[in-house]
Design an enzyme around this catalytic site. Structure first.
Site, PDB file in Angstrom:
ATOM      1  N   SER A 185       0.743  -1.151   0.146  1.00 48.16           N
ATOM      2  CA  SER A 185       0.124   0.016  -0.086  1.00 48.16           C
ATOM      3  C   SER A 185       0.836   1.345   0.014  1.00 48.16           C
ATOM      4  O   SER A 185       0.369   2.140  -0.587  1.00 48.16           O
ATOM      5  CB  SER A 185      -0.819  -0.106   1.275  1.00 48.16           C
ATOM      6  OG  SER A 185      -0.293  -0.112   2.426  1.00 48.16           O
ATOM      7  N   HIS A 213      -5.894  -3.762  -1.616  1.00 50.58           N
ATOM      8  CA  HIS A 213      -5.665  -2.643  -2.679  1.00 50.58           C
ATOM      9  C   HIS A 213      -5.575  -3.102  -4.020  1.00 50.58           C
ATOM     10  O   HIS A 213      -4.725  -2.795  -5.090  1.00 50.58           O
ATOM     11  CB  HIS A 213      -4.170  -1.971  -2.447  1.00 50.58           C
ATOM     12  CG  HIS A 213      -4.221  -0.916  -1.154  1.00 50.58           C
ATOM     13  ND1 HIS A 213      -4.842   0.138  -1.347  1.00 50.58           N
ATOM     14  CD2 HIS A 213      -3.914  -1.431  -0.003  1.00 50.58           C
ATOM     15  CE1 HIS A 213      -4.607   0.695  -0.133  1.00 50.58           C
ATOM     16  NE2 HIS A 213      -4.391  -0.111   0.860  1.00 50.58           N
ATOM     17  N   LYS A 244     -12.594   0.055   0.444  1.00 49.93           N
ATOM     18  CA  LYS A 244     -11.822   0.800  -0.768  1.00 49.93           C
ATOM     19  C   LYS A 244     -12.469   0.915  -2.033  1.00 49.93           C
ATOM     20  O   LYS A 244     -13.351   1.560  -2.261  1.00 49.93           O
ATOM     21  CB  LYS A 244     -10.350  -0.089  -0.858  1.00 49.93           C
ATOM     22  CG  LYS A 244      -9.474   0.428   0.282  1.00 49.93           C
ATOM     23  CD  LYS A 244      -8.389  -0.145   0.217  1.00 49.93           C
ATOM     24  CE  LYS A 244      -7.234   0.485   1.536  1.00 49.93           C
ATOM     25  NZ  LYS A 244      -7.738  -0.186   2.978  1.00 49.93           N
TER      26      LYS A 244
END
Length: 394
Positions: A185, A213, A244
């Site tokens: 990340s 991610h 996310k």
């Protein structure tokens, strides 16, 4: 009279402030999006370059409407943990949908992916087992490993020779688990998942990937890094987040082999001792996965805008970490310079946050930007113009 602890903490806070390393929270006064309003500057339009809003779904009306339906249908909260009276049919529906999406046998929901990683290792590993972790893994993985009694090994980021040595050293252990982020990340670097799976298979080890991610926008249908490499059947445990690309609210999961998920329902402490997810959040997450699965247009724009920003910054002479991921870190090395650049951008109504120790290693300070499918080509040109100006201003 102030307790000495408070005095010590005040001194340390003052020291951080004097070095311009004190983290400030920016209060948003609008929905999360590529363009936002900050309460401190009123109604002025701010270009947001630091959200995990990869697909631009955080304020998507389909998700907002689904959450409204969930509130009307299921109420506000469950007021219980899952094994008492906190399991709703929508929790089961979401777990089944996640499993179907990422192509695993079963899934268990947590309040966050941090909780998922914190509860995983202690539940499935004990003395006599081993866990082998990439040096750049997320803090939640590091903390989760600390809670278990397994023997611990660490290898340098994506260094397959070091991983091979660690696997050889751990071969006396009952169960060996190799743990990696799918995408790291702070750097936008993808894990060498084919290399990891090949070595793990050779040594009889299990593989766990935190794909927070990546899920929603990497690989076919946004199914993540295992799908990108055609390795779904070789990844035994997959953790991820709903916070996310998949709507940006909250919630996490562990997905994988049926027996592992069944055991986590019995032993994972964050699952056993935390309230279940808000049902309306689950309803919206179901809609988010449906959108993500068919969002090739959003992924195409995300890829194009990521390339535009990365190439533009490199052409300007900035050091950019990673290769093609929408996490775009501009490495400064010096924390003060990172702060200066962030301030320069802020004065031009561009929000980007500086990162320095202890979030990243000493001497590795950076501005970490994140591209969204909601960004336009004009947005990225505006950022590049600001970076071109900053070179002669600091």
């Amino acid at each position: 009279m102030r307790h000495p602890l408070c005095e010590r903490l005040r001194d340390e806070l003052d020291e951080l402030s004097s070095r311009k390393l004190l983290k400030a929270e920016r209060e948003i006064a609008s929905p999360q999006s590529a363009h936002i309003n900050l309460r401190a500057v009123g109604e002025r339009d701010i270009l947001n370059m630091c959200a995990n809003n990869y697909l631009g779904l955080s304020n998507h009306q389909t998700l907002v409407q689904a959450a409204h339906v969930g509130l009307d249908r299921y109420g506000f909260g469950m007021s219980s943990v899952r094994f008492i009276c906190g399991t709703h049919s929508v929790h089961r529906a979401l777990e089944t949908r996640v499993s179907d999406y990422v192509r695993t046998e079963d899934t268990i929901l947590f309040g966050s992916c941090f909780d998922a990683n914190a509860g995983l290792f202690e539940a499935i590993l004990d003395a006599g087992d081993a866990v082998i972790s990439d040096s750049l893994n997320h803090a939640s993985i590091i903390d989760g490993i600390r809670l278990c009694k397994a023997e611990r090994f660490r290898y340098a980021n994506n260094d397959m020779d070091e991983l091979d040595r660690a696997l050889r050293e751990a071969r006396h252990c009952r169960t060996v688990l190799v743990v990696t982020d799918g995408v790291f990340s702070m750097d936008g670097i993808a894990a060498n998942l084919p290399g990891i799976c090949n070595l793990a298979k050779r040594h009889g080890a299990l593989v766990m990937v935190d794909d927070s991610h990546a899920v929603g926008f990497i690989g076919p249908g946004g199914r993540g890094t295992p799908a990108l490499h055609g390795l779904e059947d070789q990844v035994d445990i997959l953790t991820g987040t709903l916070g996310k690309a998949l709507g940006g609210a909250s919630g996490g999961y562990v997905s994988g082999r049926h027996e592992i998920i069944a055991w986590l329902r019995q032993r994972a402490r964050p699952y056993l001792f935390s309230n279940s997810l808000m049902p309306a959040l689950c309803e919206a997450s179901l809609a988010a996965i449906d959108l993500a699965e068919r969002a090739d247009d959003l992924r195409q724009n995300l890829t194009a805008r990521t390339y535009q920003l990365r190439k533009g910054l490199s052409d300007l002479g900035f050091q950019v970490s990673g290769s093609d991921h929408p996490i775009v870190p501009v490495i400064t090395g010096n924390a003060a310079i990172a702060v200066q650049i962030a301030d320069f951008l802020a004065a031009r109504d561009i929000l980007a946050v500086p990162f320095s120790y202890p979030v990243v290693p000493q001497g590795a300070a950076r501005i970490r930007m994140q591209v969204s499918a909601a960004h336009s080509a004009e947005d990225i040109e505006r950022v590049l113009a600001a970076f071109q100006s900053v070179r002669s201003s600091i």
